[in-house]
Structures are given as structure tokens and as C-alpha cells.
Design a protein around this motif. Structure first.
Motif, PDB file in Angstrom:
ATOM      1  N   MET A   1      63.734 -10.587 -30.041  1.00 37.52           N
ATOM      2  CA  MET A   1      62.370 -10.301 -30.895  1.00 37.52           C
ATOM      3  C   MET A   1      61.247  -9.614 -30.076  1.00 37.52           C
ATOM      4  SD  MET A   1      61.652 -11.906 -33.234  1.00 37.52           S
ATOM      5  CE  MET A   1      61.164 -12.288 -34.627  1.00 37.52           C
ATOM      6  N   LYS A   2      61.422  -9.304 -28.412  1.00 38.50           N
ATOM      7  CA  LYS A   2      60.538  -8.520 -28.661  1.00 38.50           C
ATOM      8  C   LYS A   2      61.158  -6.798 -28.460  1.00 38.50           C
ATOM      9  CE  LYS A   2      58.414 -10.087 -23.658  1.00 38.50           C
ATOM     10  NZ  LYS A   2      58.626 -10.368 -22.665  1.00 38.50           N
ATOM     11  N   ARG A   3      61.819  -6.457 -28.179  1.00 34.67           N
ATOM     12  CA  ARG A   3      62.594  -5.384 -28.817  1.00 34.67           C
ATOM     13  C   ARG A   3      62.151  -4.959 -30.330  1.00 34.67           C
ATOM     14  NH1 ARG A   3      68.597  -2.901 -27.818  1.00 34.67           N
ATOM     15  NH2 ARG A   3      68.042  -0.824 -27.868  1.00 34.67           N
ATOM     16  N   ARG A   4      62.066  -5.975 -30.951  1.00 32.29           N
ATOM     17  CA  ARG A   4      61.706  -5.962 -32.570  1.00 32.29           C
ATOM     18  C   ARG A   4      60.155  -5.580 -32.280  1.00 32.29           C
ATOM     19  NH1 ARG A   4      62.519  -9.078 -38.357  1.00 32.29           N
ATOM     20  NH2 ARG A   4      61.911  -7.580 -39.317  1.00 32.29           N
ATOM     21  N   SER A   5      59.733  -5.968 -31.468  1.00 36.95           N
ATOM     22  CA  SER A   5      58.130  -6.071 -31.960  1.00 36.95           C
ATOM     23  C   SER A   5      57.788  -5.095 -30.969  1.00 36.95           C
ATOM     24  CB  SER A   5      57.388  -7.319 -30.650  1.00 36.95           C
ATOM     25  OG  SER A   5      57.838  -8.313 -31.356  1.00 36.95           O
ATOM     26  N   GLY A   7      59.093  -1.844 -31.134  1.00 37.97           N
ATOM     27  CA  GLY A   7      59.344  -1.550 -31.454  1.00 37.97           C
ATOM     28  C   GLY A   7      58.522  -1.218 -33.724  1.00 37.97           C
ATOM     29  N   ILE A   8      58.034  -1.983 -33.681  1.00 38.69           N
ATOM     30  CA  ILE A   8      57.191  -2.024 -34.899  1.00 38.69           C
ATOM     31  C   ILE A   8      55.691  -1.483 -33.896  1.00 38.69           C
ATOM     32  CG2 ILE A   8      55.575  -3.538 -35.886  1.00 38.69           C
ATOM     33  CD1 ILE A   8      57.845  -5.368 -36.493  1.00 38.69           C
ATOM     34  N   VAL A   9      55.531  -2.352 -32.901  1.00 38.59           N
ATOM     35  CA  VAL A   9      54.418  -1.937 -31.990  1.00 38.59           C
ATOM     36  C   VAL A   9      54.175   0.550 -32.526  1.00 38.59           C
ATOM     37  CG1 VAL A   9      52.687  -1.352 -30.100  1.00 38.59           C
ATOM     38  CG2 VAL A   9      53.699  -3.296 -30.674  1.00 38.59           C
ATOM     39  N   PHE A  10      55.274   0.922 -31.274  1.00 39.63           N
ATOM     40  CA  PHE A  10      56.321   2.531 -31.749  1.00 39.63           C
ATOM     41  C   PHE A  10      55.380   3.000 -33.548  1.00 39.63           C
ATOM     42  CE2 PHE A  10      57.984   1.383 -27.425  1.00 39.63           C
ATOM     43  CZ  PHE A  10      56.817   2.218 -26.696  1.00 39.63           C
ATOM     44  N   LEU A  11      56.192   2.284 -33.780  1.00 44.30           N
ATOM     45  CA  LEU A  11      55.878   2.688 -35.628  1.00 44.30           C
ATOM     46  C   LEU A  11      54.390   2.969 -36.262  1.00 44.30           C
ATOM     47  CD1 LEU A  11      58.050   3.503 -37.709  1.00 44.30           C
ATOM     48  CD2 LEU A  11      57.543   1.173 -38.017  1.00 44.30           C
ATOM     49  N   CYS A  12      54.246   1.755 -35.749  1.00 39.40           N
ATOM     50  CA  CYS A  12      52.621   2.128 -35.691  1.00 39.40           C
ATOM     51  C   CYS A  12      51.554   2.845 -35.339  1.00 39.40           C
ATOM     52  CB  CYS A  12      51.668   0.353 -36.197  1.00 39.40           C
ATOM     53  SG  CYS A  12      52.277  -0.803 -36.940  1.00 39.40           S
ATOM     54  N   LEU A  13      52.776   2.914 -33.880  1.00 38.91           N
ATOM     55  CA  LEU A  13      51.674   3.957 -32.968  1.00 38.91           C
ATOM     56  C   LEU A  13      51.576   5.186 -33.834  1.00 38.91           C
ATOM     57  CD1 LEU A  13      49.951   5.047 -31.093  1.00 38.91           C
ATOM     58  CD2 LEU A  13      51.360   4.325 -29.334  1.00 38.91           C
ATOM     59  N   GLY A  14      53.397   5.541 -33.912  1.00 38.96           N
ATOM     60  CA  GLY A  14      53.795   6.959 -34.585  1.00 38.96           C
ATOM     61  C   GLY A  14      53.060   6.902 -35.759  1.00 38.96           C
ATOM     62  N   ALA A  15      52.628   6.062 -36.705  1.00 41.90           N
ATOM     63  CA  ALA A  15      52.054   6.194 -37.973  1.00 41.90           C
ATOM     64  C   ALA A  15      50.776   6.606 -38.173  1.00 41.90           C
ATOM     65  CB  ALA A  15      52.418   5.303 -38.844  1.00 41.90           C
ATOM     66  N   ALA A  16      50.047   5.902 -36.898  1.00 43.19           N
ATOM     67  CA  ALA A  16      48.168   6.350 -36.688  1.00 43.19           C
ATOM     68  C   ALA A  16      48.614   7.793 -36.147  1.00 43.19           C
ATOM     69  CB  ALA A  16      47.980   5.199 -35.935  1.00 43.19           C
ATOM     70  N   LEU A  17      48.717   8.021 -35.425  1.00 40.98           N
ATOM     71  CA  LEU A  17      49.344   9.559 -34.585  1.00 40.98           C
ATOM     72  C   LEU A  17      49.413  11.112 -36.218  1.00 40.98           C
ATOM     73  CD1 LEU A  17      50.627   9.381 -31.669  1.00 40.98           C
ATOM     74  CD2 LEU A  17      48.707   9.406 -31.938  1.00 40.98           C
ATOM     75  N   LEU A  18      50.478  10.821 -36.918  1.00 41.03           N
ATOM     76  CA  LEU A  18      50.370  11.299 -38.250  1.00 41.03           C
ATOM     77  C   LEU A  18      49.037  11.266 -39.055  1.00 41.03           C
ATOM     78  CD1 LEU A  18      53.766   9.890 -38.719  1.00 41.03           C
ATOM     79  CD2 LEU A  18      53.313  12.657 -37.856  1.00 41.03           C
ATOM     80  N   LEU A  19      48.716  10.543 -39.058  1.00 39.65           N
ATOM     81  CA  LEU A  19      47.251  10.067 -39.802  1.00 39.65           C
ATOM     82  C   LEU A  19      46.198  10.475 -39.409  1.00 39.65           C
ATOM     83  CD1 LEU A  19      47.221   6.145 -41.310  1.00 39.65           C
ATOM     84  CD2 LEU A  19      47.184   8.394 -42.799  1.00 39.65           C
ATOM     85  N   CYS A  20      46.117  10.914 -38.487  1.00 42.10           N
ATOM     86  CA  CYS A  20      45.014  11.525 -37.206  1.00 42.10           C
ATOM     87  C   CYS A  20      45.220  12.944 -37.628  1.00 42.10           C
ATOM     88  CB  CYS A  20      45.506  11.307 -36.173  1.00 42.10           C
ATOM     89  SG  CYS A  20      44.103   9.638 -35.574  1.00 42.10           S
ATOM     90  N   ALA A  21      46.383  13.924 -37.445  1.00 43.50           N
ATOM     91  CA  ALA A  21      46.720  14.930 -37.486  1.00 43.50           C
ATOM     92  C   ALA A  21      46.538  15.030 -38.658  1.00 43.50           C
ATOM     93  CB  ALA A  21      48.244  15.231 -37.077  1.00 43.50           C
ATOM     94  N   GLY A  22      47.039  14.569 -39.729  1.00 44.25           N
ATOM     95  CA  GLY A  22      46.808  14.801 -41.296  1.00 44.25           C
ATOM     96  C   GLY A  22      45.110  14.812 -41.507  1.00 44.25           C
ATOM     97  N   GLY A  23      44.267  14.209 -41.010  1.00 44.18           N
ATOM     98  CA  GLY A  23      42.671  14.587 -41.235  1.00 44.18           C
ATOM     99  C   GLY A  23      42.657  15.944 -40.147  1.00 44.18           C
ATOM    100  N   TRP A  24      42.976  15.692 -39.407  1.00 44.97           N
ATOM    101  CA  TRP A  24      42.660  16.628 -38.706  1.00 44.97           C
ATOM    102  C   TRP A  24      42.612  18.367 -39.447  1.00 44.97           C
ATOM    103  CZ3 TRP A  24      45.237  20.318 -34.121  1.00 44.97           C
ATOM    104  CH2 TRP A  24      44.847  20.493 -33.626  1.00 44.97           C
ATOM    105  N   TYR A  25      44.707  18.176 -39.933  1.00 44.87           N
ATOM    106  CA  TYR A  25      44.848  19.078 -40.793  1.00 44.87           C
ATOM    107  C   TYR A  25      44.058  19.421 -41.622  1.00 44.87           C
ATOM    108  CZ  TYR A  25      46.943  22.283 -44.173  1.00 44.87           C
ATOM    109  OH  TYR A  25      47.458  23.371 -45.142  1.00 44.87           O
ATOM    110  N   LEU A  26      43.513  18.276 -42.502  1.00 43.64           N
ATOM    111  CA  LEU A  26      42.404  18.620 -43.867  1.00 43.64           C
ATOM    112  C   LEU A  26      40.788  18.766 -43.163  1.00 43.64           C
ATOM    113  CD1 LEU A  26      43.269  15.151 -45.761  1.00 43.64           C
ATOM    114  CD2 LEU A  26      44.234  17.244 -46.454  1.00 43.64           C
ATOM    115  N   ALA A  27      40.542  19.055 -42.191  1.00 44.26           N
ATOM    116  CA  ALA A  27      39.098  18.924 -41.694  1.00 44.26           C
ATOM    117  C   ALA A  27      39.083  20.255 -41.310  1.00 44.26           C
ATOM    118  CB  ALA A  27      38.852  18.461 -40.874  1.00 44.26           C
ATOM    119  N   LEU A  28      40.250  21.064 -40.502  1.00 49.61           N
ATOM    120  CA  LEU A  28      40.328  22.446 -40.401  1.00 49.61           C
ATOM    121  C   LEU A  28      40.473  23.390 -41.755  1.00 49.61           C
ATOM    122  CD1 LEU A  28      42.915  22.020 -37.292  1.00 49.61           C
ATOM    123  CD2 LEU A  28      40.178  22.530 -37.211  1.00 49.61           C
ATOM    124  N   GLN A  29      40.904  22.836 -42.290  1.00 46.16           N
ATOM    125  CA  GLN A  29      41.799  23.491 -43.606  1.00 46.16           C
ATOM    126  C   GLN A  29      40.074  23.619 -44.880  1.00 46.16           C
ATOM    127  OE1 GLN A  29      44.426  24.861 -44.562  1.00 46.16           O
ATOM    128  NE2 GLN A  29      43.523  25.821 -46.459  1.00 46.16           N
TER     129      GLN A  29
END
Length: 187
Positions: A1-5, A7-29
Motif C-alpha cells: 500500500m505504501k508503494r501505491r501511495s 506512486g500517487i504522490v509522484f503522479l500528483c507532483l508530476g501533474a502539478a509541474l506540468l500545470l506550472c510549465a503550461g502556465g509559464w508557457y501561456l504567460a510567455l506567449q
């Protein structure tokens, strides 16, 4: 169960980083789009804007609000026509290219611009033999031919002015660590 948790944390962190990168791209555009609109507004008012004599460079400059422009730069190969600020600083770079040093009349002008697509972002696509034109506020047209396209180290500020080039254009690479530099000779 710890391993799954984990994975979920890393998945959420990755999604948050992608959202930040997308926001940064939109701001530069959005910044790029605003710069393009501001440059276009200056060009639209070009023929009706007042002029004055600059004592610093002994030339006529166009007055647009609090800004002074020394001419228009046209790079047909990139589909660009842009006003050129008569003086350089970071705030002015956000609206249009700036004269870094020199003048067209003296045959030693250096022009800097942001790497926005609406400004010099595609400068590296120029090729030897491409035409560049600068028209000063008095209407004198200076025609140039690209002779060299080089990438210089970002700290090589003096290299922007080095050599006997009639016109030099430069901008940062997207990383900001280097400068795309185009050297031109007057025809």
C-alpha cells in the motif's frame, strides 16, 4: 500500500509541474503577443506621430508617448517590420527592438531585441545573403545583406560590438545562456 501511495504522490507532483510549465508557457506567449501588438501600434501611428531632434545621436526621432524611435527595421525573410527604440533598456525591449549602440548613418549600429517570435525569436533562421533594411525617421533607407549568423556566449557582451560590421542584430537564445547574432554589411 505504501508503494501505491508514493506512486500517487509522484503522479500528483508530476501533474502539478506540468500545470506550472503550461502556465509559464501561456504567460510567455501572452507577453510575446502584447509586445507584437505594441510594436504594431507604433507602426500604425508612424506617419502621424510627432518627431524631434535627438542631440545624443544628431538624428530625428519619432515620439510615441514617452518613447523615442530611431527607425524601422524590416527583415523580409522573417516577415518582420518593427520599430526600433532609439535607446536600449530592459523595459523598452518588452515593446520593440532597441538600438544597443551606434547609428545606421555611422555604419556601426547594433540592435537588440527579445527572443519573442514577434521580435527576434526567429533570428537564427536567417541565412547568409538575406536582406535586411533599416529606414530612419527622416526616410533614409539603409540596405544590408546578412554575412554571418553566429551564436555567442551570453556573457560576450563586447563581442556584440566587435568587428567592422555595418549592422548587427542580436537576441538571447530561449535558455538565455547564449546570443544569436546576425552580422550584416551595407549594400
Amino acid at each position: 500500500m505504501k508503494r501505491r501511495s508514493k506512486g500517487i504522490v509522484f503522479l500528483c507532483l508530476g501533474a502539478a509541474l506540468l500545470l506550472c510549465a503550461g502556465g509559464w508557457y501561456l504567460a510567455l506567449q501572452a507577453e510575446d503577443d502584447a509586445a507584437g501588438r505594441q510594436a504594431t501600434a507604433v507602426l500604425t501611428a508612424w506617419d502621424t506621430a510627432p518627431t524631434e531632434r535627438s542631440t545624443e545621436h544628431a538624428e530625428t526621432v519619432l515620439v510615441a508617448g514617452n518613447d523615442r524611435f530611431c527607425g524601422k527595421l524590416t527583415v523580409d525573410a522573417l516577415g518582420l517590420t518593427l520599430p526600433v527604440h532609439s535607446e536600449w533598456d530592459y523595459a523598452r525591449l518588452k515593446t520593440a527592438p532597441c538600438r544597443y549602440v551606434g547609428t545606421a548613418q555611422a555604419g556601426n549600429m547594433v540592435i537588440a531585441a527579445h527572443n519573442y517570435d514577434s521580435h527576434f525569436g526567429r533570428l537564427r533562421r536567417l541565412a547568409v545573403g538575406d536582406a535586411v533594411t533599416f529606414k530612419d525617421v527622416d526616410g533614409t533607407v539603409y540596405r544590408y545583406t546578412v554575412k554571418e549568423v553566429v551564436t555567442l556566449d551570453g556573457t560576450a557582451v563586447e563581442d556584440m560590438r566587435a568587428g567592422e560590421w555595418d549592422l548587427t542584430l542580436f537576441t538571447c537564445t530561449k535558455s538565455g545562456k547564449q546570443r544569436v547574432t546576425v552580422r550584416c554589411e551595407q549594400e
